[in-house]
Design a protein around this motif. Structure first.
Motif, PDB file in Angstrom:
ATOM      1  N   TYR A 196     -44.519  -0.480  22.996  1.00 19.83           N
ATOM      2  CA  TYR A 196     -44.734  -0.530  21.553  1.00 19.83           C
ATOM      3  C   TYR A 196     -45.433   0.677  20.962  1.00 19.83           C
ATOM      4  CZ  TYR A 196     -42.516  -4.914  21.922  1.00 19.83           C
ATOM      5  OH  TYR A 196     -41.564  -5.854  22.165  1.00 19.83           O
ATOM      6  N   TRP A 208     -47.933  -6.034  25.778  1.00 18.53           N
ATOM      7  CA  TRP A 208     -47.363  -7.376  25.604  1.00 18.53           C
ATOM      8  C   TRP A 208     -46.646  -7.859  26.860  1.00 18.53           C
ATOM      9  CZ3 TRP A 208     -49.580  -9.731  21.837  1.00 18.53           C
ATOM     10  CH2 TRP A 208     -50.061  -8.987  20.759  1.00 18.53           C
ATOM     11  N   PHE A 231     -48.143 -10.598  31.780  1.00 19.84           N
ATOM     12  CA  PHE A 231     -47.629 -11.612  32.707  1.00 19.84           C
ATOM     13  C   PHE A 231     -46.732 -11.023  33.790  1.00 19.84           C
ATOM     14  CE2 PHE A 231     -43.666 -11.357  30.465  1.00 19.84           C
ATOM     15  CZ  PHE A 231     -44.037 -11.137  29.131  1.00 19.84           C
ATOM     16  N   ARG A 254     -34.485 -21.246  16.113  1.00 22.98           N
ATOM     17  CA  ARG A 254     -33.630 -20.263  15.454  1.00 22.98           C
ATOM     18  C   ARG A 254     -33.361 -20.701  14.019  1.00 22.98           C
ATOM     19  NH1 ARG A 254     -34.858 -17.930  19.454  1.00 22.98           N
ATOM     20  NH2 ARG A 254     -33.574 -16.607  20.782  1.00 22.98           N
ATOM     21  N   ARG A 306     -42.748 -16.761  30.555  1.00 22.01           N
ATOM     22  CA  ARG A 306     -43.880 -15.856  30.838  1.00 22.01           C
ATOM     23  C   ARG A 306     -44.843 -16.427  31.864  1.00 22.01           C
ATOM     24  NH1 ARG A 306     -42.806 -16.085  25.262  1.00 22.01           N
ATOM     25  NH2 ARG A 306     -42.090 -14.104  24.369  1.00 22.01           N
ATOM     26  N   ARG A 335     -31.398 -20.443  27.315  1.00 20.82           N
ATOM     27  CA  ARG A 335     -32.300 -19.380  27.805  1.00 20.82           C
ATOM     28  C   ARG A 335     -33.514 -19.269  26.898  1.00 20.82           C
ATOM     29  NH1 ARG A 335     -34.516 -15.383  26.195  1.00 20.82           N
ATOM     30  NH2 ARG A 335     -33.385 -15.644  24.244  1.00 20.82           N
ATOM     31  N   ARG A 336     -34.697 -19.213  27.501  1.00 21.61           N
ATOM     32  CA  ARG A 336     -35.930 -18.962  26.744  1.00 21.61           C
ATOM     33  C   ARG A 336     -36.685 -17.833  27.430  1.00 21.61           C
ATOM     34  NH1 ARG A 336     -33.779 -21.743  23.856  1.00 21.61           N
ATOM     35  NH2 ARG A 336     -33.654 -19.687  22.933  1.00 21.61           N
ATOM     36  N   SER A 337     -37.553 -17.193  26.695  1.00 22.56           N
ATOM     37  CA  SER A 337     -38.441 -16.204  27.307  1.00 22.56           C
ATOM     38  C   SER A 337     -39.494 -16.951  28.126  1.00 22.56           C
ATOM     39  CB  SER A 337     -39.135 -15.380  26.225  1.00 22.56           C
ATOM     40  OG  SER A 337     -38.185 -14.571  25.569  1.00 22.56           O
ATOM     41  N   CYS A 359     -38.300 -12.669  31.038  1.00 22.99           N
ATOM     42  CA  CYS A 359     -38.723 -12.267  29.692  1.00 22.99           C
ATOM     43  C   CYS A 359     -38.573 -10.760  29.527  1.00 22.99           C
ATOM     44  CB  CYS A 359     -40.180 -12.668  29.448  1.00 22.99           C
ATOM     45  SG  CYS A 359     -40.719 -12.369  27.740  1.00 22.99           S
ATOM     46  N   TRP A 360     -38.057 -10.392  28.376  1.00 23.72           N
ATOM     47  CA  TRP A 360     -37.911  -8.983  27.964  1.00 23.72           C
ATOM     48  C   TRP A 360     -39.280  -8.473  27.544  1.00 23.72           C
ATOM     49  CZ3 TRP A 360     -32.988  -7.402  24.900  1.00 23.72           C
ATOM     50  CH2 TRP A 360     -33.093  -6.080  24.440  1.00 23.72           C
ATOM     51  N   ILE A 361     -39.695  -7.358  28.102  1.00 22.14           N
ATOM     52  CA  ILE A 361     -40.956  -6.718  27.688  1.00 22.14           C
ATOM     53  C   ILE A 361     -40.605  -5.341  27.127  1.00 22.14           C
ATOM     54  CG2 ILE A 361     -43.229  -5.898  28.428  1.00 22.14           C
ATOM     55  CD1 ILE A 361     -42.927  -7.825  30.892  1.00 22.14           C
ATOM     56  N   GLY A 362     -41.159  -5.053  25.961  1.00 22.25           N
ATOM     57  CA  GLY A 362     -40.916  -3.754  25.335  1.00 22.25           C
ATOM     58  C   GLY A 362     -42.130  -2.844  25.457  1.00 22.25           C
TER      59      GLY A 362
HETATM   60  C1  LIG Z   1     -36.462  -6.026  21.876  1.00 17.20           C
HETATM   61  C2  LIG Z   1     -37.309  -7.161  22.368  1.00 17.20           C
HETATM   62  C3  LIG Z   1     -38.599  -6.908  22.792  1.00 17.20           C
HETATM   63  C4  LIG Z   1     -39.418  -7.938  23.274  1.00 17.20           C
HETATM   64  N1  LIG Z   1     -40.659  -7.637  23.743  1.00 17.20           N
HETATM   65  C5  LIG Z   1     -41.437  -8.619  24.234  1.00 17.20           C
HETATM   66  C6  LIG Z   1     -42.705  -8.295  24.807  1.00 17.20           C
HETATM   67  O1  LIG Z   1     -43.111  -7.138  24.878  1.00 17.20           O
HETATM   68  N2  LIG Z   1     -43.470  -9.311  25.281  1.00 17.20           N
HETATM   69  C7  LIG Z   1     -43.047 -10.621  25.226  1.00 17.20           C
HETATM   70  O2  LIG Z   1     -43.792 -11.493  25.685  1.00 17.20           O
HETATM   71  N3  LIG Z   1     -41.830 -10.961  24.712  1.00 17.20           N
HETATM   72  C8  LIG Z   1     -41.021  -9.993  24.228  1.00 17.20           C
HETATM   73  N4  LIG Z   1     -39.764 -10.294  23.745  1.00 17.20           N
HETATM   74  C9  LIG Z   1     -39.289 -11.695  23.761  1.00 17.20           C
HETATM   75  C10 LIG Z   1     -39.287 -12.314  22.357  1.00 17.20           C
HETATM   76  O3  LIG Z   1     -40.612 -12.555  21.945  1.00 17.20           O
HETATM   77  C11 LIG Z   1     -38.454 -13.601  22.383  1.00 17.20           C
HETATM   78  O4  LIG Z   1     -37.124 -13.306  22.736  1.00 17.20           O
HETATM   79  C12 LIG Z   1     -38.454 -14.327  21.043  1.00 17.20           C
HETATM   80  O5  LIG Z   1     -39.748 -14.772  20.701  1.00 17.20           O
HETATM   81  C13 LIG Z   1     -37.517 -15.533  21.024  1.00 17.20           C
HETATM   82  O6  LIG Z   1     -37.877 -16.439  22.041  1.00 17.20           O
HETATM   83  P1  LIG Z   1     -36.822 -16.889  23.166  1.00 17.20           P
HETATM   84  O7  LIG Z   1     -36.415 -15.641  23.926  1.00 17.20           O
HETATM   85  O8  LIG Z   1     -37.578 -17.858  24.054  1.00 17.20           O
HETATM   86  O9  LIG Z   1     -35.664 -17.536  22.495  1.00 17.20           O
HETATM   87  C14 LIG Z   1     -38.929  -9.281  23.288  1.00 17.20           C
HETATM   88  C15 LIG Z   1     -37.603  -9.532  22.872  1.00 17.20           C
HETATM   89  C16 LIG Z   1     -36.801  -8.495  22.441  1.00 17.20           C
HETATM   90  C17 LIG Z   1     -35.360  -8.784  22.051  1.00 17.20           C
END
Ligand SMILES: Cc1cc2nc3c(=O)[nH]c(=O)nc-3n(C[C@H](O)[C@H](O)[C@H](O)COP(=O)(O)O)c2cc1C
Length: 168
Positions: free
Chosen positions: A116, A65, A68, A153, A14, A10-12, A111-114
């Protein structure tokens, strides 16, 4: 895929193709969120399925952030009720991660977006009509992947101690 393979690959994501996500896929992703663990099985999360592209675009405009999100096929906002659980943030994070993993296992990208700062969260809460007292924990952007980023990682040797902190 075995579960460790799903976790590791799994990757984020966007960037998305324009293809839509079907109802069965949406149901499976929501089921993964529903079955997440929560403190004392308190289940303090709600999931807002963002089907309307115009609403996703408006939310993307708010999220510093998460621009996308406007190009994603779907969004899911995860809310938590801090009064309903001793550990609402952890509960919401577990539900979010479960949904990210299920999306990936279906061949989708997410992708997880928070949020901020409190102003950003307040604007998003207002836009989504989230009631007073509930918090927006995360927004998940989901679509068919149009990128294939590499993961990185730290090594296990750097992360792992034996029996006590600092002992290798
Ligand atoms: C709590 C949390 C908040 C995150 N917020 C954002 C975000 O606002 N925008 C974004 O592009 N990615 C966000 N991410 C994704 C991380 O940047 C990403 O998981 C990390 O760089 C590792 O990459 P991977 O998920 O591809 O392994 C978030 C991840 C977590 C766990």
């Amino acid at each position: 895929m075995d579960i460790l393979e799903v976790i590791k690959t799994r990757r984020s994501i966007r960037k998305y193709k324009p293809d839509s996500i079907n109802e069965q896929e949406i149901d499976k992703i929501l089921e993964a969120g529903r079955w997440a663990p929560s403190a004392d099985n308190s289940q303090p999360c709600k999931f807002i399925v963002l089907r309307d592209p115009e609403r996703r675009k408006r939310l993307a405009d708010i999220l510093t952030w998460g621009k996308f999100l406007s190009k994603a096929a779907l969004g899911i906002a995860v809310t938590i009720n801090p009064k309903a659980s001793e550990c609402p943030v952890q509960d919401g994070a577990a539900a979010t991660q479960n949904m990210l993993l299920e999306a990936h296992s279906l061949g989708l990208g997410a992708c997880w977006i928070g949020t901020y700062d409190s102003g950003e969260e307040a604007s998003a809460r207002k836009m989504l009509n989230i009631p007073e007292g509930e918090r927006l924990l995360s927004v998940i952007a989901i679509g068919h992947p149009a990128e294939n980023p590499q993961g990185m990682r730290k090594g296990l040797a750097e992360l792992t101690f034996i029996d006590e902190y600092g002992k290798r």
